[in-house]
Design a protein around this motif. Structure first.
Motif, short mmCIF file in Angstrom:
data_model
loop_
_atom_site.label_atom_id
_atom_site.label_comp_id
_atom_site.label_asym_id
_atom_site.label_seq_id
_atom_site.Cartn_x
_atom_site.Cartn_y
_atom_site.Cartn_z
N GLU A 1 0.83 -1.21 0.00
CA GLU A 1 0.00 0.00 0.00
C GLU A 1 0.87 1.26 0.00
O GLU A 1 0.60 2.21 -0.73
CB GLU A 1 -0.94 -0.01 1.21
N LEU A 2 1.92 1.26 0.82
CA LEU A 2 2.86 2.40 0.83
C LEU A 2 3.48 2.60 -0.54
O LEU A 2 3.59 3.73 -1.03
CB LEU A 2 3.99 2.17 1.85
N THR A 3 3.91 1.50 -1.16
CA THR A 3 4.56 1.58 -2.47
C THR A 3 3.60 2.12 -3.52
O THR A 3 3.97 3.00 -4.31
CB THR A 3 5.08 0.18 -2.88
N ALA A 4 2.38 1.63 -3.53
CA ALA A 4 1.38 2.08 -4.50
C ALA A 4 1.09 3.57 -4.35
O ALA A 4 0.81 4.26 -5.33
CB ALA A 4 0.09 1.27 -4.35
N SER A 5 1.18 4.08 -3.12
CA SER A 5 0.90 5.50 -2.87
C SER A 5 2.09 6.39 -3.22
O SER A 5 1.96 7.61 -3.29
CB SER A 5 0.53 5.73 -1.41
N GLY A 6 3.27 5.79 -3.38
CA GLY A 6 4.48 6.57 -3.64
C GLY A 6 5.19 7.03 -2.39
O GLY A 6 6.20 7.74 -2.46
N ALA A 7 4.71 6.63 -1.21
CA ALA A 7 5.29 7.08 0.06
C ALA A 7 6.45 6.21 0.53
O ALA A 7 7.27 6.66 1.34
CB ALA A 7 4.22 7.12 1.15
N PHE A 8 6.57 4.99 0.04
CA PHE A 8 7.57 4.04 0.54
C PHE A 8 8.98 4.45 0.12
O PHE A 8 9.23 4.72 -1.05
CB PHE A 8 7.27 2.64 0.03
N VAL A 9 9.90 4.50 1.09
CA VAL A 9 11.31 4.73 0.79
C VAL A 9 12.08 3.44 1.04
O VAL A 9 12.69 2.89 0.14
CB VAL A 9 11.89 5.90 1.62
N PHE A 10 12.07 2.92 2.26
CA PHE A 10 12.62 1.61 2.57
C PHE A 10 12.17 1.17 3.94
O PHE A 10 11.61 1.95 4.71
CB PHE A 10 14.15 1.56 2.43
N ALA A 11 12.42 -0.10 4.26
CA ALA A 11 11.99 -0.67 5.54
C ALA A 11 13.01 -1.72 5.96
O ALA A 11 13.81 -2.19 5.15
CB ALA A 11 10.61 -1.30 5.41
#
Length: 123
Positions: free
Chosen positions: A39-49
């Motif tokens: 979900e984070l990736t689809a929104s463009g918010a994901f950087v890394f985890a």
């Protein structure tokens, strides 16, 4: 846009790792974390985890004196420790808190939200 650290605290009395977790609990946790990252990736918010090994596996390095010192164990002993995290990039703290609320619900855990420091603009 500002980057935020969403961190997962763990109780220091327990040091769970993927290797020591009940396989069914691990599968459920990985599925929940994976769905949240999707979900984070689809929104463009994901950087890394990342997920961290327990503090007992740490090595503290101190090279500030005359000679290098290394000590097995964490730098600080505390009742809780950082077990895992996400770095996200969003417009504001309110949006970061919304993501933290989703992570908290998905993983049944408290989540701390902290902005990463940014260098002064120098203007």
């Amino acid at each position: 846009m500002t980057q935020y650290l969403l961190s997962l605290p763990h109780d220091s009395a327990e040091e769970p790792t993927m290797a020591t977790m009940d396989p069914a609990e691990l599968e459920a946790a990985m599925a929940a974390a994976g769905a949240f990252i999707d979900e984070l990736t689809a929104s463009g918010a994901f950087v890394f985890a990342g997920g961290l090994m327990p503090p007992s596996t740490a090595t503290t390095v101190d090279n500030t004196g005359e000679e290098l010192r290394t000590v097995s164990g964490p730098f600080v002993e505390a009742p809780e420790y950082l077990g895992g995290f996400w770095v996200i990039e969003v417009a504001d703290e309110a949006t970061a808190v919304e993501w933290a609320a989703k992570a908290s619900r998905a993983l049944s855990s408290r989540v701390e939200v902290r902005a990463l420091q940014e260098a002064p603009s120098g203007d």
